[in-house]
Motif scaffolding. Structure first.
Motif, PDB file in Angstrom:
ATOM      1  N   VAL A 163       0.840  -1.207   0.000  1.00  0.00           N
ATOM      2  CA  VAL A 163       0.000   0.000   0.000  1.00  0.00           C
ATOM      3  C   VAL A 163       0.870   1.251   0.000  1.00  0.00           C
ATOM      4  CG1 VAL A 163      -1.678   1.340   1.345  1.00  0.00           C
ATOM      5  CG2 VAL A 163      -1.948  -1.141   1.130  1.00  0.00           C
ATOM      6  N   GLN A 164       2.016   1.185   0.670  1.00  0.00           N
ATOM      7  CA  GLN A 164       2.933   2.320   0.757  1.00  0.00           C
ATOM      8  C   GLN A 164       4.047   2.266  -0.283  1.00  0.00           C
ATOM      9  OE1 GLN A 164       4.296   2.478   4.889  1.00  0.00           O
ATOM     10  NE2 GLN A 164       2.604   3.856   5.352  1.00  0.00           N
ATOM     11  N   GLY A 165       3.945   1.331  -1.223  1.00  0.00           N
ATOM     12  CA  GLY A 165       4.965   1.215  -2.252  1.00  0.00           C
ATOM     13  C   GLY A 165       6.280   0.673  -1.732  1.00  0.00           C
ATOM     14  N   LYS A 166       6.232  -0.098  -0.647  1.00  0.00           N
ATOM     15  CA  LYS A 166       7.434  -0.672  -0.058  1.00  0.00           C
ATOM     16  C   LYS A 166       7.485  -2.177  -0.310  1.00  0.00           C
ATOM     17  CE  LYS A 166       7.466   2.773   3.664  1.00  0.00           C
ATOM     18  NZ  LYS A 166       7.354   2.999   5.124  1.00  0.00           N
ATOM     19  N   ASN A 167       8.674  -2.743  -0.162  1.00  0.00           N
ATOM     20  CA  ASN A 167       8.897  -4.172  -0.366  1.00  0.00           C
ATOM     21  C   ASN A 167       9.275  -4.797   0.973  1.00  0.00           C
ATOM     22  OD1 ASN A 167       9.755  -6.754  -1.061  1.00  0.00           O
ATOM     23  ND2 ASN A 167      10.852  -6.087  -2.887  1.00  0.00           N
ATOM     24  N   PHE A 168       8.419  -5.680   1.491  1.00  0.00           N
ATOM     25  CA  PHE A 168       8.687  -6.269   2.796  1.00  0.00           C
ATOM     26  C   PHE A 168       9.965  -7.097   2.816  1.00  0.00           C
ATOM     27  CE2 PHE A 168       7.004 -10.153   1.032  1.00  0.00           C
ATOM     28  CZ  PHE A 168       7.496 -11.175   1.825  1.00  0.00           C
ATOM     29  N   LYS A 169      10.451  -7.513   1.631  1.00  0.00           N
ATOM     30  CA  LYS A 169      11.656  -8.340   1.585  1.00  0.00           C
ATOM     31  C   LYS A 169      12.920  -7.537   1.892  1.00  0.00           C
ATOM     32  CE  LYS A 169      10.816 -10.376  -2.437  1.00  0.00           C
ATOM     33  NZ  LYS A 169      10.959 -11.321  -3.572  1.00  0.00           N
ATOM     34  N   LYS A 170      12.793  -6.216   2.051  1.00  0.00           N
ATOM     35  CA  LYS A 170      13.920  -5.444   2.551  1.00  0.00           C
ATOM     36  C   LYS A 170      14.082  -5.641   4.057  1.00  0.00           C
ATOM     37  CE  LYS A 170      13.874  -1.831  -0.993  1.00  0.00           C
ATOM     38  NZ  LYS A 170      13.752  -0.366  -1.262  1.00  0.00           N
ATOM     39  N   LEU A 171      13.020  -6.130   4.692  1.00  0.00           N
ATOM     40  CA  LEU A 171      13.043  -6.389   6.127  1.00  0.00           C
ATOM     41  C   LEU A 171      13.461  -7.814   6.442  1.00  0.00           C
ATOM     42  CD1 LEU A 171      12.270  -5.116   8.915  1.00  0.00           C
ATOM     43  CD2 LEU A 171       9.982  -6.078   8.567  1.00  0.00           C
ATOM     44  N   MET A 172      13.013  -8.742   5.619  1.00  0.00           N
ATOM     45  CA  MET A 172      13.290 -10.166   5.831  1.00  0.00           C
ATOM     46  C   MET A 172      13.112 -10.902   4.513  1.00  0.00           C
ATOM     47  SD  MET A 172       9.728 -11.435   7.650  1.00  0.00           S
ATOM     48  CE  MET A 172       9.757 -10.174   8.919  1.00  0.00           C
ATOM     49  N   PRO A 173      13.737 -12.059   4.347  1.00  0.00           N
ATOM     50  CA  PRO A 173      13.546 -12.819   3.098  1.00  0.00           C
ATOM     51  C   PRO A 173      12.166 -13.464   3.064  1.00  0.00           C
ATOM     52  CG  PRO A 173      14.895 -14.067   4.632  1.00  0.00           C
ATOM     53  CD  PRO A 173      14.692 -12.715   5.261  1.00  0.00           C
ATOM     54  N   LEU A 174      11.699 -13.752   1.869  1.00  0.00           N
ATOM     55  CA  LEU A 174      10.474 -14.535   1.712  1.00  0.00           C
ATOM     56  C   LEU A 174      10.746 -15.930   2.256  1.00  0.00           C
ATOM     57  CD1 LEU A 174       7.601 -14.941   0.558  1.00  0.00           C
ATOM     58  CD2 LEU A 174       8.673 -15.603  -1.596  1.00  0.00           C
ATOM     59  N   THR A 175      10.004 -16.338   3.259  1.00  0.00           N
ATOM     60  CA  THR A 175      10.268 -17.618   3.909  1.00  0.00           C
ATOM     61  C   THR A 175       9.023 -18.081   4.639  1.00  0.00           C
ATOM     62  OG1 THR A 175      11.706 -18.767   5.504  1.00  0.00           O
ATOM     63  CG2 THR A 175      11.116 -16.493   6.022  1.00  0.00           C
ATOM     64  N   TYR A 176       8.983 -19.362   4.962  1.00  0.00           N
ATOM     65  CA  TYR A 176       7.911 -19.910   5.798  1.00  0.00           C
ATOM     66  C   TYR A 176       8.474 -20.321   7.159  1.00  0.00           C
ATOM     67  CZ  TYR A 176       6.590 -20.437   0.932  1.00  0.00           C
ATOM     68  OH  TYR A 176       6.379 -20.196  -0.409  1.00  0.00           O
ATOM     69  N   SER A 177       9.739 -20.015   7.390  1.00  0.00           N
ATOM     70  CA  SER A 177      10.471 -20.497   8.551  1.00  0.00           C
ATOM     71  C   SER A 177      10.581 -19.426   9.634  1.00  0.00           C
ATOM     72  CB  SER A 177      11.876 -20.949   8.124  1.00  0.00           C
ATOM     73  OG  SER A 177      12.702 -21.144   9.240  1.00  0.00           O
ATOM     74  N   CYS A 178      10.109 -19.746  10.829  1.00  0.00           N
ATOM     75  CA  CYS A 178      10.312 -18.856  11.969  1.00  0.00           C
ATOM     76  C   CYS A 178      11.805 -18.737  12.289  1.00  0.00           C
ATOM     77  CB  CYS A 178       9.564 -19.382  13.194  1.00  0.00           C
ATOM     78  SG  CYS A 178       7.760 -19.368  13.033  1.00  0.00           S
ATOM     79  N   ASP A 179      12.545 -19.819  12.111  1.00  0.00           N
ATOM     80  CA  ASP A 179      13.981 -19.788  12.392  1.00  0.00           C
ATOM     81  C   ASP A 179      14.699 -18.797  11.478  1.00  0.00           C
ATOM     82  OD1 ASP A 179      13.600 -21.687  14.326  1.00  0.00           O
ATOM     83  OD2 ASP A 179      14.464 -23.344  13.182  1.00  0.00           O
ATOM     84  N   THR A 180      14.339 -18.780  10.204  1.00  0.00           N
ATOM     85  CA  THR A 180      14.978 -17.857   9.262  1.00  0.00           C
ATOM     86  C   THR A 180      14.725 -16.415   9.661  1.00  0.00           C
ATOM     87  OG1 THR A 180      14.824 -19.438   7.435  1.00  0.00           O
ATOM     88  CG2 THR A 180      15.064 -17.119   6.847  1.00  0.00           C
ATOM     89  N   VAL A 181      13.506 -16.118  10.048  1.00  0.00           N
ATOM     90  CA  VAL A 181      13.178 -14.748  10.463  1.00  0.00           C
ATOM     91  C   VAL A 181      13.883 -14.409  11.771  1.00  0.00           C
ATOM     92  CG1 VAL A 181      11.298 -13.226  11.198  1.00  0.00           C
ATOM     93  CG2 VAL A 181      10.985 -14.718   9.224  1.00  0.00           C
ATOM     94  N   GLY A 182      13.914 -15.355  12.700  1.00  0.00           N
ATOM     95  CA  GLY A 182      14.610 -15.115  13.957  1.00  0.00           C
ATOM     96  C   GLY A 182      16.085 -14.833  13.750  1.00  0.00           C
ATOM     97  N   MET A 183      16.752 -15.633  12.929  1.00  0.00           N
ATOM     98  CA  MET A 183      18.174 -15.430  12.673  1.00  0.00           C
ATOM     99  C   MET A 183      18.418 -14.124  11.918  1.00  0.00           C
ATOM    100  SD  MET A 183      19.715 -17.796  14.232  1.00  0.00           S
ATOM    101  CE  MET A 183      21.358 -17.411  13.611  1.00  0.00           C
ATOM    102  N   THR A 184      17.508 -13.778  11.013  1.00  0.00           N
ATOM    103  CA  THR A 184      17.616 -12.493  10.322  1.00  0.00           C
ATOM    104  C   THR A 184      17.544 -11.350  11.322  1.00  0.00           C
ATOM    105  OG1 THR A 184      16.615 -13.377   8.295  1.00  0.00           O
ATOM    106  CG2 THR A 184      16.556 -10.990   8.578  1.00  0.00           C
TER     107      THR A 184
END
Length: 272
Positions: A163-184
């Motif tokens: 909606v704001q013209g931003k890309n959420f993948k600048k915050l975290m990679p596209l993933t289904y893993s809680c571990d990946t987000v936690g390590m990021t």
């Protein structure tokens, strides 16, 4: 938007009907799935049916019952107009206009909009974590191994950021893993540990993401924090149930005591 698999759940390739020459097993399953999902919020509608890809007499009657509930002609066949009615909750959730003064408010209003449209998983071919909502959150994937809590979180982030013209993948990679987000979060220095949060809850803001810690580098569930109080987070989370399971079956609003649970928090501030 980056996550667009929901679009596949909103259309059928051709009209489907009892013993129809153009019937597709895949499309019939989609119809049967939406009929069953409708029955969950309308238990007296008699639209629940087997999800086997066979458009027989039972499916035809379930369609007629759905059409009756919607006040349209009871033909028993499903063209795109009828399928639009069946899949309307997902259309409203993903394509409804997000409103909010900033990204955090957008995240919360969009998550609430998904919540009120009752995302729920189904069991198909004896596999939980299946059905249109799971496939939408998990980029077409479904089945027992596809825990979908992070898929839900990222779908909401993606929708709000877009909606704001931003890309959420600048915050975290596209993933289904809680571990990946936690390590990021650890690598970027934007993951607050539960011990820090218990000492200073002010580091957490609505719109941030909680990660339920099993071990220091092992997280087993995630959700969106919608409110923070002295002892609790209010949350909106997917793949949970009334008991707070990390492998439940719905999107629910919950209350979690962060002084009793090991809830690390991933901050979205850098995307704001």
């Amino acid at each position: 938007m980056q996550k667009t698999s929901f679009q596949n759940e909103l259309t059928i390739s051709s009209t489907q009907q009892r013993n129809g020459a153009s019937n597709s097993r895949k499309e019939v399953r989609k119809i049967q799935s939406w009929l069953t999902l409708f029955s969950m919020s309308h238990p007296g509608s008699a639209t629940a049916t087997g999800i086997d890809g066979d458009f027989g007499k039972a499916t035809e009657q379930a369609v007629k019952n759905f059409q009756k509930a919607k006040g349209v002609a009871e033909t028993g066949l499903v063209d795109q107009a009828t399928f639009d009615l069946l899949s309307a909750p997902m259309r409203a959730a993903f394509l409804g206009a997000g409103q909010g003064a900033g990204l955090r408010e957008l995240i919360l209003t969009i998550a609430e909009n998904h919540l009120v449209n009752r995302p729920f998983e189904l069991i198909i071919d004896q596999q939980p974590n299946s059905g249109p909502w799971v496939r939408a959150y998990m980029d077409g994937n479904e089945g027992s191994e596809w825990f979908w809590c992070m898929g839900f979180v990222q779908a909401i982030l993606d929708q709000a950021a877009s909606v704001q013209g931003k890309n959420f993948k600048k915050l975290m990679p596209l993933t289904y893993s809680c571990d990946t987000v936690g390590m990021t979060g650890l690598q970027k220095g934007i993951l607050s540990r539960y011990t820090q949060i218990r000492n200073d809850p002010s580091v957490v803001k609505p719109g941030d993401i909680f990660l339920l810690q099993q071990a220091p580098h092992d997280w087993i569930h995630a959700g969106i924090i919608s409110a923070v109080d002295d002892d609790i987070f209010e949350t909106i989370e997917g793949n949970t149930n009334e008991g707070g399971s990390n492998n439940g079956n719905a999107v629910l609003k919950r209350v979690r005591n962060f002084r009793k649970s090991k809830l690390d928090v991933f901050s979205i501030e850098s995307l704001v």
